[in-house]
Scaffold this motif. Sequence first.
Motif, short mmCIF file in Angstrom:
data_model
loop_
_atom_site.label_atom_id
_atom_site.label_comp_id
_atom_site.label_asym_id
_atom_site.label_seq_id
_atom_site.Cartn_x
_atom_site.Cartn_y
_atom_site.Cartn_z
N LYS A 140 -2.37 -7.66 -17.67
CA LYS A 140 -3.44 -8.66 -17.77
C LYS A 140 -4.79 -8.07 -17.39
N GLY A 141 -4.79 -6.79 -17.05
CA GLY A 141 -6.03 -6.14 -16.65
C GLY A 141 -6.38 -6.32 -15.19
N GLU A 142 -5.47 -6.85 -14.39
CA GLU A 142 -5.72 -7.06 -12.98
C GLU A 142 -5.35 -5.82 -12.17
N VAL A 143 -6.19 -5.48 -11.21
CA VAL A 143 -5.93 -4.35 -10.32
C VAL A 143 -5.08 -4.84 -9.16
N LEU A 144 -3.93 -4.26 -8.99
CA LEU A 144 -2.98 -4.69 -7.97
C LEU A 144 -2.66 -3.53 -7.03
N ARG A 145 -2.31 -3.87 -5.81
CA ARG A 145 -1.89 -2.86 -4.83
C ARG A 145 -0.59 -3.34 -4.18
N PHE A 146 0.39 -2.48 -4.13
CA PHE A 146 1.67 -2.80 -3.52
C PHE A 146 2.02 -1.73 -2.50
N GLY A 147 2.71 -2.15 -1.44
CA GLY A 147 3.14 -1.20 -0.42
C GLY A 147 1.98 -0.75 0.44
N GLY A 148 2.09 0.45 1.01
CA GLY A 148 1.05 0.95 1.90
C GLY A 148 1.09 2.45 2.02
N GLN A 149 0.69 2.96 3.16
CA GLN A 149 0.66 4.39 3.40
C GLN A 149 1.52 4.80 4.58
N VAL A 150 2.35 3.89 5.06
CA VAL A 150 3.27 4.21 6.15
C VAL A 150 4.62 3.61 5.84
N MET A 151 5.68 4.24 6.33
CA MET A 151 7.03 3.78 6.03
C MET A 151 7.30 2.38 6.58
N LYS A 152 6.66 2.00 7.68
CA LYS A 152 6.95 0.70 8.28
C LYS A 152 6.27 -0.44 7.54
N ASN A 153 5.35 -0.14 6.62
CA ASN A 153 4.69 -1.18 5.85
C ASN A 153 5.61 -1.58 4.71
N VAL A 154 6.26 -2.75 4.83
CA VAL A 154 7.26 -3.16 3.85
C VAL A 154 6.73 -4.19 2.87
N ALA A 155 5.49 -4.62 3.03
CA ALA A 155 4.93 -5.63 2.13
C ALA A 155 4.82 -5.06 0.73
N GLY A 156 5.59 -5.63 -0.20
CA GLY A 156 5.54 -5.17 -1.58
C GLY A 156 6.21 -3.83 -1.80
N TYR A 157 6.97 -3.37 -0.82
CA TYR A 157 7.56 -2.03 -0.90
C TYR A 157 8.45 -1.86 -2.11
N ASP A 158 9.33 -2.82 -2.36
CA ASP A 158 10.23 -2.70 -3.48
C ASP A 158 9.50 -2.77 -4.81
N VAL A 159 8.39 -3.51 -4.86
CA VAL A 159 7.62 -3.61 -6.09
C VAL A 159 7.01 -2.26 -6.44
N SER A 160 6.50 -1.54 -5.45
CA SER A 160 5.93 -0.23 -5.73
C SER A 160 7.00 0.73 -6.25
N ARG A 161 8.20 0.59 -5.75
CA ARG A 161 9.29 1.44 -6.22
C ARG A 161 9.67 1.15 -7.67
N LEU A 162 9.40 -0.05 -8.12
CA LEU A 162 9.71 -0.40 -9.51
C LEU A 162 8.95 0.49 -10.49
N MET A 163 7.81 1.03 -10.07
CA MET A 163 7.01 1.87 -10.95
C MET A 163 7.71 3.19 -11.26
N ALA A 164 8.59 3.63 -10.36
CA ALA A 164 9.31 4.88 -10.57
C ALA A 164 10.32 4.72 -11.70
#
Length: 364
Positions: A140-164
């Motif tokens: 849809k052209g929206e800029v999204l951010r999932f996960g973070g830069q540390v292992m303990k940051n679990v917000a959206g963690y599985d969603v970021s893995r979906l990109m792999a």
Amino acid sequence: MSFVVNYGFKVKAMQDTIEQFSQTVREAGHDRRPLRILGSGSKSFYGRPTHGETLDATVCRGIVSYEPTELVLTARAGTPLAEIEAALAANRQMLPFEPPHFGPGATLGGCVAAGLSGPRRAYAGAVRDYVLGVRMIDGKGEVLRFGGQVMKNVAGYDVSRLMAGSLGTLGLLLEVSLKILPLPAEELTLRFGMAEREALEAMNRWAAQPLSLSATCYHEGALTVRLSGASAAVRSVRQKLGGEIVEDADSFWHSVREQRHPFFHAETLWRLSLPSTAPAIAVPGRQLVEWGGALRWLASDADATTIRQAAAALGGQATLFRSPEPSAEPFHPLSAPLLELHQRLKQTFDPHGILNPGRMHQAF
């Protein structure tokens, strides 16, 4: 100590580029016009052919931040893998999943999108295991951010893995944050002469023991094993296992990772994902076995149905990895529940169906 590495684009230029991408995606969605996400093109052979207006992901390049002491690196998706690996090597660190490049310009975004891992994968983990977070543009052209830069940051963690492994069908990657690991203190490669059945048994038996394994490869009567870890541990395992020391080990593992080994010169190449304990597949052709028996490369002229039925009978799947002839469905057919799940994900992230349509399956 953490530090920031500044390459390429300044912040303003980068924001302008992202906005341009977003606008292109929005307009394409409005017109139902397909977009072809492309990095260096080193893995364009993988999957089904794509079509449409090209989005050049290589313009988003540069290491954004690198924290050696925190074992975290964030880079833009168009950053060459070689550039990232050089920065890590300077601090005796590495990408643990040992990604194949398949070309000098291979990018971080292409690495994650393809989801391919090298010889170390069975012992260190896959690409998705090291993705901490992503920044992306959806359909849809929206800029999204999932996960973070540390292992303990679990917000959206599985969603970021979906990109792999999504092959660009869910979004255009802009940035990726990865966990990294130190290089092992010592590595040693051993070679053993044995039959395939004996090699499969040995790889599975050794995998259940604390033997510092980091790679295995069996081909034409030779089992090659890499040991990685503390010097004392590597020397101890070497004494226990025996075998012949391979002198030019780095060159050998590079040839396997980059498919420059003579075995991979075959025009038609199948990638079989099987239980590691599965016996040799009953299909004519030549094989090279990796990952302790879980990955079997097959060079065969047998038809797709025969190969996929044989793989399924052993509890696995078969992907037509490379072929001189285009394939309608290079990936193993999905079960009905999995197909529905994939379609729902595609609908959520790319409701207009414009991002690399048909790259993975005809249905999406």
